[in-house]
Design an enzyme around this catalytic site. Sequence first.
Site, PDB file in Angstrom:
ATOM      1  N   HIS A 178       0.839  -1.217   0.000  1.00 56.81           N
ATOM      2  CA  HIS A 178       0.000   0.000   0.000  1.00 56.81           C
ATOM      3  C   HIS A 178       0.868   1.260   0.000  1.00 56.81           C
ATOM      4  CE1 HIS A 178      -3.274  -2.776   1.159  1.00 56.81           C
ATOM      5  NE2 HIS A 178      -2.359  -3.286   1.937  1.00 56.81           N
ATOM      6  N   SER A 214      16.590  21.454 -16.848  1.00 56.05           N
ATOM      7  CA  SER A 214      15.423  22.268 -17.152  1.00 56.05           C
ATOM      8  C   SER A 214      15.896  23.570 -17.791  1.00 56.05           C
ATOM      9  CB  SER A 214      14.657  22.554 -15.868  1.00 56.05           C
ATOM     10  OG  SER A 214      13.924  23.758 -15.993  1.00 56.05           O
ATOM     11  N   LYS A 248      17.610  21.706 -11.655  1.00 56.37           N
ATOM     12  CA  LYS A 248      16.960  20.446 -12.012  1.00 56.37           C
ATOM     13  C   LYS A 248      17.898  19.431 -12.658  1.00 56.37           C
ATOM     14  CE  LYS A 248      13.154  19.482 -11.620  1.00 56.37           C
ATOM     15  NZ  LYS A 248      11.938  19.883 -12.335  1.00 56.37           N
ATOM     16  N   GLU A 300      11.125   8.348 -17.209  1.00 58.33           N
ATOM     17  CA  GLU A 300       9.772   8.835 -17.501  1.00 58.33           C
ATOM     18  C   GLU A 300       9.328   8.443 -18.906  1.00 58.33           C
ATOM     19  OE1 GLU A 300       9.240  13.094 -16.013  1.00 58.33           O
ATOM     20  OE2 GLU A 300      11.382  12.745 -15.769  1.00 58.33           O
TER      21      GLU A 300
END
Length: 460
Positions: A155, A276, A282, A289
């Site tokens: 969970h 970025s 970043k 991804e």
Amino acid sequence: MALWGGRFEGETDALVWAFNQSLPFDRRLWRQDIRGSIAHARMLARQGIVAPDEGEALVAGLKALSSDLESGAASLPDDAEDIHSAVEGLLRSRIGPVAGKLHTARSRNDQVATDVRLWLKDENTRLREDLARLRALLVNLAEANFDVLLPGRTHHQHAQPIRLAHHLLAYFWMFSRDDGRLADAHRRADALPLGAGALAGTPFPIDREFVREQLGFAALCENSLDAVADRDFAVEFCAAGSLLMLHLSRLAEEIVLWNTPEFGFVELDDAVTTGSSIMPQKKNPDVAELIRGKTGRVYGDLITLLTLMKGLVLAYNKDMQEDKEPLFDTADTVSACVRLMTRLLAGARFRPEKTGAALHGDFSTATDLADALAAAEVPFREAHEIVGRLVRECLENGRILEDLSLEDLRQHDGRFPATALHAITPRASADARRSRGGTGAEAVREQIRRARAALEPAPP
Ligand code: ARG
């Protein structure tokens, strides 16, 4: 030029021509198309269906064309209908009208099914080699990080301490089943359709067995209708590819999560991360991804193929020309994702100080306390209740399990054995899980042995 001019008086509409054309995407089958044609031409000559000198002209012409295409001395035209007419047209421009004999006892219907199966068998083999490298890397990482512990989750909550090696090996077994599915799909794709003709076979005395051997297929398609009408081999590959992507996507998601500052369990190589354009701090896990994101298009390819085939009467229908783009896309995407995941993991640095800190005071060894009571013959249900109260009290008083003394435990229940405190550390908790397939040191060592054995090539 089309291969079917005779029946027609009028010209094909330009829009229709473009709509009908598959050359823009099936051109990548040229090697398979020529290979299949060489085998077919040899067979035609052996069987006396074409004269020996005609057979030689066909084979020599196809071989020369193949090496010229390979070297760039020749190129495929843009205006042919499909790869089959393109190759035949090039051959005709080189050896003249005898090229027209190549299509004796053959149809584009059995030809295209043969080309795609030949192509897919090679792709499948290459993909399995890439996958084997990823699987081997997972085992190496498991060994290299053998003693790193982290909170195992259910969970998404801290559940019990586990070895990082164990977590990585979970993916090893998923990818091993993916490999098995690909091997299985390969086995069924490994049958030769050529010789089916358009749909019903051919009156010429062909030798399918000879062609099978020439092209390295394991078997012959036993029914000419089935040979030209089904694309289940493509569906199976895309289904195996979809599951493989599902597994890659879950691993990618864990890498994204572990790479956040809140987790910090893993640090990724600069070479596989991106920055970025606005936020100078970043360092983004784009590769992970994208692997996660590309999973959707592979599922889409599978659904495209399943939907494409579901309402078609036997045998060939032009709808089936639409099988190629999804199949090619799946092969390209899955192969890129497997390679990129391998690259990503090869440059990943796991951070035991972070994974260890995450276990501190997280109550993930509460089960071990209950187990200690159960080992002292307290019924497990009762033990669970006792430790549950203990956890609640700790939470209320801002204490953690590791701070408790034996007296603290015995205040809750006099039956706590003296050994209960040892069970509380994450390492003791993990190593106590000695059951086969568990996260204990011995069990994981055994698992690594089995994983290494699973990587060995199967005996012939
Ligand atoms: N380009 C076609 C395809 O990919 C080749 C087979 C064409 N057969 C035909 N009867 N029109 O399916």
